[in-house]
Design an enzyme around this catalytic site. Structure first.
Site, PDB file in Angstrom:
ATOM      1  N   ASP A 100       6.905  12.401 -58.177  1.00 55.13           N
ATOM      2  CA  ASP A 100       5.422  11.981 -57.863  1.00 55.13           C
ATOM      3  C   ASP A 100       4.470  11.547 -58.860  1.00 55.13           C
ATOM      4  OD1 ASP A 100       3.284  11.610 -55.920  1.00 55.13           O
ATOM      5  OD2 ASP A 100       3.115  13.656 -55.390  1.00 55.13           O
ATOM      6  N   ASN A 145       6.586   6.116 -46.287  1.00 54.30           N
ATOM      7  CA  ASN A 145       6.231   5.431 -47.416  1.00 54.30           C
ATOM      8  C   ASN A 145       6.107   3.754 -46.832  1.00 54.30           C
ATOM      9  OD1 ASN A 145       7.901   7.101 -50.128  1.00 54.30           O
ATOM     10  ND2 ASN A 145       5.962   7.126 -49.146  1.00 54.30           N
TER      11      ASN A 145
HETATM   12  C1  FPP Z   1       5.686   8.648 -55.597  1.00 56.65           C
HETATM   13  O1  FPP Z   1       4.640   8.264 -56.496  1.00 56.65           O
HETATM   14  C2  FPP Z   1       6.797   7.746 -55.701  1.00 56.65           C
HETATM   15  C3  FPP Z   1       7.229   6.943 -54.938  1.00 56.65           C
HETATM   16  C4  FPP Z   1       6.883   7.031 -53.487  1.00 56.65           C
HETATM   17  C5  FPP Z   1       8.336   6.007 -55.119  1.00 56.65           C
HETATM   18  C6  FPP Z   1       9.485   6.400 -56.202  1.00 56.65           C
HETATM   19  C7  FPP Z   1      10.161   5.248 -56.381  1.00 56.65           C
HETATM   20  C8  FPP Z   1      10.745   4.895 -57.540  1.00 56.65           C
HETATM   21  C9  FPP Z   1      10.648   5.680 -58.786  1.00 56.65           C
HETATM   22  C10 FPP Z   1      11.347   3.590 -57.911  1.00 56.65           C
HETATM   23  C11 FPP Z   1      12.769   3.309 -57.250  1.00 56.65           C
HETATM   24  C12 FPP Z   1      13.781   4.591 -57.508  1.00 56.65           C
HETATM   25  C13 FPP Z   1      15.013   4.475 -58.005  1.00 56.65           C
HETATM   26  C14 FPP Z   1      15.900   5.639 -57.897  1.00 56.65           C
HETATM   27  C15 FPP Z   1      15.637   3.248 -58.742  1.00 56.65           C
HETATM   28  P1  FPP Z   1       3.180   7.804 -55.879  1.00 56.65           P
HETATM   29  O2  FPP Z   1       3.117   6.362 -55.550  1.00 56.65           O
HETATM   30  O3  FPP Z   1       2.963   8.713 -54.507  1.00 56.65           O
HETATM   31  O4  FPP Z   1       2.026   8.302 -56.825  1.00 56.65           O
HETATM   32  P2  FPP Z   1       0.812   8.660 -56.579  1.00 56.65           P
HETATM   33  O5  FPP Z   1       0.866   9.782 -55.740  1.00 56.65           O
HETATM   34  O6  FPP Z   1       0.060   8.973 -58.022  1.00 56.65           O
HETATM   35  O7  FPP Z   1      -0.036   7.689 -55.831  1.00 56.65           O
END
Ligand code: FPP
Length: 250
Positions: free
Chosen positions: A29, A77
């Site tokens: 996160d 998501n």
């Molecule tokens: C949470 O941060 C992250 C996600 C919902 C997406 C995670 C995806 C990746 C790291 C990329 C693809 C993965 C691989 C394994 C190749 P957020 O966007 O909710 O952050 P925030 O809470 O700060 O808005």
């Protein structure tokens, strides 16, 4: 350099390598906040986040952890803006293509867990090929949860079991924890001993709801794109200091 390089980039510090968790799960996160703080689009955070996943998977493999499971995309998501969803799907595609080329050489199993039927046909096919190659490999396994939701996983398991009963393949009284686990996306994996969530949020958001029954939970303020081997060490050391009683007494 392969997807999972063998380069030793870090010493394990105070981690007791004889008492490692076999399975670590991570809610990655904070990508969006990381980007925002730098005046960048949220997608920039996901790009760095995908790189960090590569590094952390390599680190876990070097350390001797057997399974690493990350939450890459939840059933919720899809509500995000289309360009953000597309960027994440693009990163996953790139990751799958690289993995298909390098998994056998690096002896890494990569598996995608979740309801993959909602992905594009191209991603479904790449995920299917990745899972197929993995089935011939031994060793460290990285699991990427994609269109995954813990409640969705439990509902599917219940439906699947009910259908097996209706069709005479089993009887309701035969259901026990082990058998039920076999209906989950994580069939065959040990439950995670340690679940980490980055970025200061302290909730599971539907991640591994059945499997987390006795997991140690570790929350840290580090945003996922800043998470490094030393943060993983801190999480493992904290886990090793916990008193795990599983409902019993010592
Ligand atoms: C949470 O941060 C992250 C996600 C919902 C997406 C995670 C995806 C990746 C790291 C990329 C693809 C993965 C691989 C394994 C190749 P957020 O966007 O909710 O952050 P925030 O809470 O700060 O808005």
């Amino acid at each position: 350099m392969g997807l999972f390089s063998k380069k030793k980039h870090h010493t394990a510090g105070q981690v007791d390598e004889n008492r490692l968790p076999r399975h670590i799960a991570v809610i990655m996160d904070g990508n969006g906040r990381w980007a925002k703080r730098r005046g960048l689009p949220r997608t920039a955070g996901h790009k760095v986040g995908a790189e960090v996943f590569r590094k952390i998977a390599t680190y876990c493999k070097e350390l001797g952890v057997e399974y690493l499971t990350v939450y890459a995309f939840s059933t919720e998501n899809w509500k995000r803006p289309a360009d953000e969803v597309n960027t994440i799907m693009g990163l996953l595609k790139q990751y799958m293509l690289e993995a298909i080329d390098s998994m056998e050489r690096d002896q890494i199993r990569l598996r995608f867990l979740g309801d993959l039927s909602a992905l594009s046909p191209e991603l479904q096919e790449l995920a299917r090929r990745t899972n197929e190659i993995s089935s011939h490999i031994q060793g460290f396994q990285a699991n990427v949860c994609l269109n995954y939701g813990g409640r969705d996983e439990l509902l599917r398991a219940a439906r699947h079991f009910a259908a097996d009963c209706v069709e005479g393949r089993c009887r309701p009284e035969e259901l026990d924890e082990e058998r039920f686990s076999g209906y989950l996306f994580t069939d065959g994996l040990p439950d995670p001993e340690l679940i980490i969530r980055t970025s200061g949020e302290e909730r599971l958001s539907g991640f591994l709801l059945w499997q987390c029954a006795y997991s140690e939970l570790y929350f840290c303020d580090t945003l996922w794109p800043d998470f490094g081997p030393e943060d993983m060490d801190r999480a493992i050391v904290a886990y090793q200091q916990r008193d795990r009683r599983f409902g019993g007494v010592k």
